[in-house]
Enzyme design. Sequence first.
Site, PDB file in Angstrom:
ATOM      1  N   ARG A 151       0.850  -1.209   0.000  1.00 16.69           N
ATOM      2  CA  ARG A 151       0.000   0.000   0.000  1.00 16.69           C
ATOM      3  C   ARG A 151       0.882   1.254   0.000  1.00 16.69           C
ATOM      4  O   ARG A 151       0.605   2.220  -0.701  1.00 16.69           O
ATOM      5  CB  ARG A 151      -0.945   0.010   1.203  1.00 16.69           C
ATOM      6  CG  ARG A 151      -1.654   1.353   1.339  1.00 16.69           C
ATOM      7  CD  ARG A 151      -2.894   1.370   2.215  1.00 16.69           C
ATOM      8  NE  ARG A 151      -2.835   0.551   3.398  1.00 16.69           N
ATOM      9  CZ  ARG A 151      -2.176   0.848   4.520  1.00 16.69           C
ATOM     10  NH1 ARG A 151      -1.481   1.973   4.623  1.00 16.69           N
ATOM     11  NH2 ARG A 151      -2.187   0.020   5.545  1.00 16.69           N
ATOM     12  N   TYR A 153     -15.800  16.307 -16.744  1.00 17.94           N
ATOM     13  CA  TYR A 153     -16.224  14.901 -16.751  1.00 17.94           C
ATOM     14  C   TYR A 153     -17.298  14.686 -15.662  1.00 17.94           C
ATOM     15  O   TYR A 153     -17.148  15.183 -14.544  1.00 17.94           O
ATOM     16  CB  TYR A 153     -14.993  14.008 -16.515  1.00 17.94           C
ATOM     17  CG  TYR A 153     -15.360  12.586 -16.192  1.00 17.94           C
ATOM     18  CD1 TYR A 153     -16.078  11.810 -17.098  1.00 17.94           C
ATOM     19  CD2 TYR A 153     -15.021  12.013 -14.975  1.00 17.94           C
ATOM     20  CE1 TYR A 153     -16.442  10.509 -16.798  1.00 17.94           C
ATOM     21  CE2 TYR A 153     -15.375  10.714 -14.665  1.00 17.94           C
ATOM     22  CZ  TYR A 153     -16.088   9.970 -15.585  1.00 17.94           C
ATOM     23  OH  TYR A 153     -16.462   8.689 -15.273  1.00 17.94           O
ATOM     24  N   ASP A 172      -6.692  18.217 -15.367  1.00 13.80           N
ATOM     25  CA  ASP A 172      -6.962  16.834 -15.764  1.00 13.80           C
ATOM     26  C   ASP A 172      -6.520  16.722 -17.226  1.00 13.80           C
ATOM     27  O   ASP A 172      -7.155  17.281 -18.119  1.00 13.80           O
ATOM     28  CB  ASP A 172      -8.467  16.550 -15.598  1.00 13.80           C
ATOM     29  CG  ASP A 172      -8.819  15.111 -15.934  1.00 13.80           C
ATOM     30  OD1 ASP A 172      -8.115  14.501 -16.761  1.00 13.80           O
ATOM     31  OD2 ASP A 172      -9.815  14.607 -15.384  1.00 13.80           O
ATOM     32  N   LYS A 221      -7.319   5.543 -19.720  1.00  8.65           N
ATOM     33  CA  LYS A 221      -7.554   5.976 -21.094  1.00  8.65           C
ATOM     34  C   LYS A 221      -6.286   5.797 -21.950  1.00  8.65           C
ATOM     35  O   LYS A 221      -5.799   4.710 -22.065  1.00  8.65           O
ATOM     36  CB  LYS A 221      -8.064   7.417 -21.074  1.00  8.65           C
ATOM     37  CG  LYS A 221      -9.238   7.632 -20.073  1.00  8.65           C
ATOM     38  CD  LYS A 221     -10.419   6.777 -20.436  1.00  8.65           C
ATOM     39  CE  LYS A 221     -11.689   6.975 -19.639  1.00  8.65           C
ATOM     40  NZ  LYS A 221     -11.683   7.108 -18.220  1.00  8.65           N
TER      41      LYS A 221
END
Length: 395
Positions: A49, A102, A175, A199
């Site tokens: 983690r 978005y 972004d 993406k």
Amino acid sequence: MTEFSSLTRVIRAGIETDSAQGAVVPPLYNSSNYTFAQFGVPREFDYTRSGNPTRAILGDALAELEGGAGATIVATGMGAVTLSLLALLNPGDVVAYPHDCYGGSWRVFEQLGAKGHYTFVAVDFSDTESAAAQLRELKPNLVWLETPSNPLLRITDVAAISAVGHEVGAVVVADNTFLPLVQRPFELGVDVIVHSVTKYLNGHSDVVQGAVIAKTQSHADLFNWWGNVLGLTASPADSHLVLRGLRTLDVRLQRHLENAEAVVDAIKDHPAIKNLYFPGLKTHPGHEIAAKQQSSFGAMLSFELVGGEDAARRFVEAVDLFSLAESLGGTESLVAHPATMTHASMTPEAQSAAGITAGLLRFSIGIEPAEDLIADITAGLDAAKQAAEVLETVA
Ligand SMILES: Cc1ncc(COP(=O)(O)O)c(C=O)c1O
């Protein structure tokens, strides 16, 4: 020693670094934990983690790609949005965000705002002058940018808005999911870059992942620290897949970009289209800014059909190559209906303010041969035109 280009370093991320076996490609370290070298002496990694060798290679590669000091790799793009907000903001802070961002980002802004932690104010960043005036009055702590916007591909002048953001003391986050390599936000004044790695960076529609990339080491340390504290970090196996995808980003993008130009050129005068949104068109209101701040116009486009929702349905039924699916940036071409898919989480009022209508379709142009894409999209448009004609006759 020769100093190779940044792109070469990205393509060769982790290559020939395995001292144990001499593997050319870096091995996947799935192990959740690592032994201490001796009592009280940890090694570089202790628990996945907090840190993982495979994820670390990807983090360095994405920082290199964007020209940042470091990157935190998290489980999803929305995880990256959330991490950047929670790490940067304090109670009562104000965030200015694009009114047409978005849908998932819009939802997290709305919901955190509704809980009263922070105040979120929607701004139309495509109008530089009025956005600058709004920022000077609002004095936000954080300015969130997304350009080209999703799904209407409006353009923000990143350098101009970042300068005003800094003038009022804000941290500027962009972004850059739609334009890796094509748009360089740090060079335009942005402080933090967020990606939905899902993406173009991964590029094969088989991983969901996000990244927060910081320009400065202190921000990079902050995001790494909060990524571990909140437990948002990505899996090593996903990171290994993304590293593979990343090596072909540049060659994939070249085909995506060429195809988008070819498709737009073939369909721009089709009578079924009411409005075609692509920043490469000289008639696009953001064309000049896009030409100034991007090395290409991207591989996303959208159009509104004359026949509204019926025509959109007919289009989707008539095409074979464009799969009806959310997401973007994979090798395969996709079509989405933002009103019922990617932006369904927006209220009808927010959709209408953002210009999302029932006849709007959004396209992620893939890397299939351009002539096949043009034939398919034209068949869809011809079917949409028939639907519009039927509607007209009935009316
Ligand atoms: C511009 C943009 N930002 C963020 C996200 C969220 O990314 P993810 O779906 O990987 O959580 C998306 C997803 O579509 C997006 O298009």
